[in-house]
Scaffold this motif. Sequence first.
Motif, PDB file in Angstrom:
ATOM      1  N   SER A   7      13.211   1.108  -1.143  1.00 62.00           N
ATOM      2  CA  SER A   7      12.461   1.258   0.100  1.00 62.00           C
ATOM      3  C   SER A   7      11.082   1.802  -0.234  1.00 62.00           C
ATOM      4  O   SER A   7      10.838   2.277  -1.348  1.00 62.00           O
ATOM      5  CB  SER A   7      13.184   2.193   1.070  1.00 62.00           C
ATOM      6  OG  SER A   7      13.321   3.485   0.520  1.00 62.00           O
ATOM      7  N   GLY A   8      10.192   1.737   0.740  1.00 60.07           N
ATOM      8  CA  GLY A   8       8.866   2.294   0.566  1.00 60.07           C
ATOM      9  C   GLY A   8       7.769   1.270   0.384  1.00 60.07           C
ATOM     10  O   GLY A   8       6.586   1.616   0.352  1.00 60.07           O
ATOM     11  N   GLY A   9       8.129   0.010   0.256  1.00 60.01           N
ATOM     12  CA  GLY A   9       7.115  -1.019   0.111  1.00 60.01           C
ATOM     13  C   GLY A   9       6.296  -1.164   1.380  1.00 60.01           C
ATOM     14  O   GLY A   9       6.792  -0.971   2.489  1.00 60.01           O
ATOM     15  N   SER A  10       5.031  -1.513   1.207  1.00 57.96           N
ATOM     16  CA  SER A  10       4.141  -1.610   2.362  1.00 57.96           C
ATOM     17  C   SER A  10       2.878  -2.353   1.993  1.00 57.96           C
ATOM     18  O   SER A  10       2.708  -2.788   0.849  1.00 57.96           O
ATOM     19  CB  SER A  10       3.818  -0.198   2.861  1.00 57.96           C
ATOM     20  OG  SER A  10       3.024  -0.235   4.022  1.00 57.96           O
ATOM     21  N   LEU A  11       2.006  -2.481   2.968  1.00 52.40           N
ATOM     22  CA  LEU A  11       0.670  -3.015   2.771  1.00 52.40           C
ATOM     23  C   LEU A  11      -0.286  -1.838   2.657  1.00 52.40           C
ATOM     24  O   LEU A  11      -0.313  -0.964   3.528  1.00 52.40           O
ATOM     25  CB  LEU A  11       0.280  -3.912   3.938  1.00 52.40           C
ATOM     26  CG  LEU A  11      -1.179  -4.386   4.005  1.00 52.40           C
ATOM     27  CD1 LEU A  11      -1.507  -5.256   2.800  1.00 52.40           C
ATOM     28  CD2 LEU A  11      -1.442  -5.137   5.302  1.00 52.40           C
ATOM     29  N   VAL A  12      -1.071  -1.818   1.596  1.00 56.00           N
ATOM     30  CA  VAL A  12      -1.990  -0.712   1.372  1.00 56.00           C
ATOM     31  C   VAL A  12      -3.293  -1.256   0.796  1.00 56.00           C
ATOM     32  O   VAL A  12      -3.305  -2.315   0.164  1.00 56.00           O
ATOM     33  CB  VAL A  12      -1.358   0.327   0.403  1.00 56.00           C
ATOM     34  CG1 VAL A  12      -1.128  -0.282  -0.975  1.00 56.00           C
ATOM     35  CG2 VAL A  12      -2.183   1.591   0.315  1.00 56.00           C
ATOM     36  N   GLN A  13      -4.371  -0.545   1.026  1.00 60.61           N
ATOM     37  CA  GLN A  13      -5.660  -0.966   0.482  1.00 60.61           C
ATOM     38  C   GLN A  13      -5.789  -0.549  -0.975  1.00 60.61           C
ATOM     39  O   GLN A  13      -5.151   0.427  -1.420  1.00 60.61           O
ATOM     40  CB  GLN A  13      -6.792  -0.353   1.293  1.00 60.61           C
ATOM     41  CG  GLN A  13      -6.967  -0.951   2.682  1.00 60.61           C
ATOM     42  CD  GLN A  13      -8.229  -0.471   3.372  1.00 60.61           C
ATOM     43  OE1 GLN A  13      -8.700   0.629   3.109  1.00 60.61           O
ATOM     44  NE2 GLN A  13      -8.773  -1.293   4.253  1.00 60.61           N
ATOM     45  N   ALA A  14      -6.606  -1.265  -1.680  1.00 60.77           N
ATOM     46  CA  ALA A  14      -6.876  -0.922  -3.074  1.00 60.77           C
ATOM     47  C   ALA A  14      -7.354   0.529  -3.169  1.00 60.77           C
ATOM     48  O   ALA A  14      -8.131   0.993  -2.340  1.00 60.77           O
ATOM     49  CB  ALA A  14      -7.912  -1.859  -3.659  1.00 60.77           C
ATOM     50  N   GLY A  15      -6.836   1.216  -4.169  1.00 58.85           N
ATOM     51  CA  GLY A  15      -7.155   2.626  -4.343  1.00 58.85           C
ATOM     52  C   GLY A  15      -6.169   3.556  -3.669  1.00 58.85           C
ATOM     53  O   GLY A  15      -6.193   4.778  -3.900  1.00 58.85           O
ATOM     54  N   GLY A  16      -5.310   2.999  -2.846  1.00 60.72           N
ATOM     55  CA  GLY A  16      -4.332   3.805  -2.123  1.00 60.72           C
ATOM     56  C   GLY A  16      -3.101   4.110  -2.947  1.00 60.72           C
ATOM     57  O   GLY A  16      -3.024   3.777  -4.142  1.00 60.72           O
ATOM     58  N   SER A  17      -2.117   4.715  -2.282  1.00 58.17           N
ATOM     59  CA  SER A  17      -0.890   5.146  -2.967  1.00 58.17           C
ATOM     60  C   SER A  17       0.334   4.728  -2.173  1.00 58.17           C
ATOM     61  O   SER A  17       0.282   4.584  -0.943  1.00 58.17           O
ATOM     62  CB  SER A  17      -0.878   6.669  -3.128  1.00 58.17           C
ATOM     63  OG  SER A  17      -1.938   7.123  -3.931  1.00 58.17           O
TER      64      SER A  17
END
Length: 126
Positions: free
Chosen positions: A7-17
């Motif tokens: 679990s924990g997958g998501s959409l994130v911007q470059a540089g994020g965590s």
Amino acid sequence: EVQLVESGGSLVQAGGSLRLSCAASGFTVDDYAIGWFRQAPGKEREGVSGISSSDGRTYYADSVKGRFTIASDNAKNTVYLQMNSLKPEDTAVYYCTAGGSSHLYTPLVSSDFGSWGQGTQDTVSS
């Protein structure tokens, strides 16, 4: 029954965590090496990181070294993958898997692992 649930997958911007979780049941993560693999569309599955709780040994692929951290919480029977400074090339389905023993063979090879989770999608936008 051995089961691994990511679990924990998501959409994130470059540089994020992001922090991925791998919850195990049917066995104790302290007794087996746990690995994280990823597979991007059209690419082969890549071994990203692994941990052997019995001796504290960890492994990171060069592509993630210094950005990803693997950790095990034996009380929760869960292994985490903390991913920082994410890049678009980190976009993939991430799988956790358990080895056949507590020994962590490196580099990570799929054939050294038996039970696999269903995967969680991580997408890093530029």
